[in-house]
Design an enzyme around this catalytic site. Sequence first.
Site, PDB file in Angstrom:
ATOM      1  N   LYS A  37      13.220 -17.006  -2.210  1.00 11.69           N
ATOM      2  CA  LYS A  37      13.581 -15.662  -1.792  1.00 11.69           C
ATOM      3  C   LYS A  37      12.736 -15.241  -0.695  1.00 11.69           C
ATOM      4  O   LYS A  37      10.964 -15.523  -1.248  1.00 11.69           O
ATOM      5  CB  LYS A  37      14.448 -14.341  -2.449  1.00 11.69           C
ATOM      6  N   ARG A 134      19.129  -1.082 -11.368  1.00 13.97           N
ATOM      7  CA  ARG A 134      19.286  -1.496  -9.613  1.00 13.97           C
ATOM      8  C   ARG A 134      19.984  -2.136  -9.231  1.00 13.97           C
ATOM      9  O   ARG A 134      21.096  -1.755  -8.324  1.00 13.97           O
ATOM     10  CB  ARG A 134      17.273  -2.355  -9.226  1.00 13.97           C
ATOM     11  N   TYR A 262      -9.535  -1.468  18.883  1.00  7.21           N
ATOM     12  CA  TYR A 262      -9.195  -0.406  20.074  1.00  7.21           C
ATOM     13  C   TYR A 262      -9.276   0.918  19.222  1.00  7.21           C
ATOM     14  O   TYR A 262      -9.781   0.142  17.967  1.00  7.21           O
ATOM     15  CB  TYR A 262      -7.830  -0.236  19.243  1.00  7.21           C
TER      16      TYR A 262
END
Length: 366
Positions: A37, A134, A262
């Site tokens: 996954k 879950r 930055y």
Amino acid sequence: MNNHVTVLEIDGKALEHNLTYFKQKLKPETKILAVVKAFGYGSDSVEIAKFLEEKVDYFAVAFAAEGIALREAGIEAPILVLHPQVQTLQSIVDYRLEPNLYGFKVFDAFLKLADETPLMNYPIHLKFNTGLNRLGFWHTDIPKILSDLKETNHVKVQSLFSHLAASEDLEERDFTINQINNFAYIAQQFYKHLSYKPMLHILNTSGVVNYAEAQFDMVRIGIGLYGFGNDEKVTSTLKNTHNLTSIITQIHLIEPGETVGYNRAFVAKKPIKSATIPVGHADGISRRLGNKKGFVIINNQKAKIIGNVCMDMIMVDVTKIDCKEGDKVIIFNNQEMIQHIATVSETIVYETLTAISQRVKKVLNK
Ligand SMILES: *Cc1c(COP(=O)(O)O)cnc(C)c1O
């Protein structure tokens, strides 16, 4: 075609080594499901699946689209979709993926689809909640599930499974043993009332490490394949699979008083040499690594990240490093570096790996 110079090299030999490590911990007949996954934990699920297809029994992905990508790339092995939605059930069937049915909403919808199509003995997987809270049926749902299954030959339960909440944490041993026992009890109910025996599985990577006695018929290995055992000793026996490299795009000589990046976050106190590298927070490099918290390796030396991590770039201090534009940069190439990045980023290696974005080029070296 991705021709980016920032590349995640996936080490096939390491992947194979890790698979062998887990196989040796298991009975020869125990099946292996490789969890691919989230793009193979931030790498390339297609390349990983092609490489492992002959070596494992099953693959798992979280969502239907991830399984479709594997099928479209020619993967023929069974693919379990861990978290299907009612909206994706038709595509799951179209691509011969195997759904986890974790509750009545998705179970009923799939039985209806199987009935209307009609499908014949289509492999489904039933997940039970044993404490993670879950995803999964509750054990009190069993009678209803069994009576629904009795009335159909359109589906066949390929496996029953559950997922451990704290398999890596030995202080939670009693809780985990209780989960395993509850799962065994649930499986018994099915074995008693079905005319066939679905496969059983509950262990993830740490489950195999700590509770190998509960391997049942199959184990689901994710992070372990990619070199991490959630345990220092195990991790040291595993091999790192994810190697992230880039090159120096430009070198700047910075005068005292000048700043880098930055918000002018880095201020040079003395003359320094900085190198700009084309990898940033959009590639999975957390902003927490900025301001000297993180480093890369250039010509075998550590170069600290100076200033803030940008979206597409980082700047590192190479004042003391003999290097030039175009030189190779190692962002990570071993487990210690990945663990360090995770720790500094205030997260776990799962997140550090899966954060590597799609923009990074992926190459699997066999
Ligand atoms: C992600 C996942 C796994 C793999 O877990 P690892 O700790 O990476 O081995 C196994 N089972 C389920 C249900 C999962 O969601």
